[in-house]
Design an enzyme around this catalytic site. Structure first.
Site: not given
Length: 214
Positions: A8-11
């Site tokens: 998963f990407d965060l932002d």
């Protein structure tokens, strides 16, 4: 498709960090006399490596100074101008309960990513966090953090892994690392951006993302 390793990407994917990032970018650019940028222009700082975003506005010699000023604001205030998207916690809980191995792969400094995840009590869902490293611009490129996450997961069958993210950089980085991607439409990238980048699937909401990844 049965994916066992979920990245998963965060932002813009797990948390809505846009306000803090945009304020940090505005502060850093303002210190160079660059003011009056539109919200749409500032939104472009959410997702990509900072070195690429600041290079649009500044001479290369000034980029690192801008990054330092951005991070100073973000460490003090910006990281708290942030919150998990509604439904993300429930999505992660269900995926963890289903036995999925999950990793964060972000261009954000890894130390700051861990701080954000811990603050919002999301670290419990992840087996690892791979992010940027101070003074090493290459480390934060999406393809490199994805590759690090795959190594940490000891994932050699790339067909068993998938990356979820909200910007074209996530899609390009995931594909460059050899895995499939999901573009999330509730973040900062548009449907057109994600489709043009070649996302393998799209998810309108965290609930739709859960249904896709289970």
């Amino acid at each position: 498709m049965g994916w066992d390793v979920l990245l998963f990407d965060l932002d813009g994917t797990l948390t809505d960090s846009g306000p803090g990032i945009m304020h940090a970018a505005e502060t850093a650019l303002g210190s160079f006399g660059i003011t009056g940028l539109s919200e749409q222009a500032l939104r472009q700082f959410v997702g990509p490596p900072l070195v690429e975003s600041f290079a649009v506005y500044l001479l290369q010699a000034d980029v690192q100074t801008a990054i330092d000023r951005f991070r100073a604001y973000y460490r003090e205030t910006g990281w708290l101008e942030n919150e998990p998207y509604p439904g993300v916690r429930e999505c992660l809980h269900a995926l963890k309960a289903a036995g999925k191995r999950m990793y964060v792969a972000t261009s954000k400094l890894e130390s700051m990513a861990r701080q954000v995840l811990t603050h919002f009590d999301l670290m419990q869902y992840f087996d690892g966090v791979c992010g940027g490293i101070a003074d090493d611009p290459e480390a934060g490129k999406k393809v490199n953090v994805v590759r690090r996450a795959l190594r940490e997961a000891e994932c050699t069958e790339f067909s068993r892994a998938i990356l979820s993210g909200d910007r074209e950089y996530d899609i390009y980085g995931g594909h460059a690392a050899g895995i499939q991607t999901v573009g999330v439409l509730y973040g900062y990238g548009s449907r057109e951006e994600l489709e043009s980048a070649g996302a393998d699937a799209l998810a309108e909401t965290p609930e739709a993302l859960l249904a896709l990844l289970l």
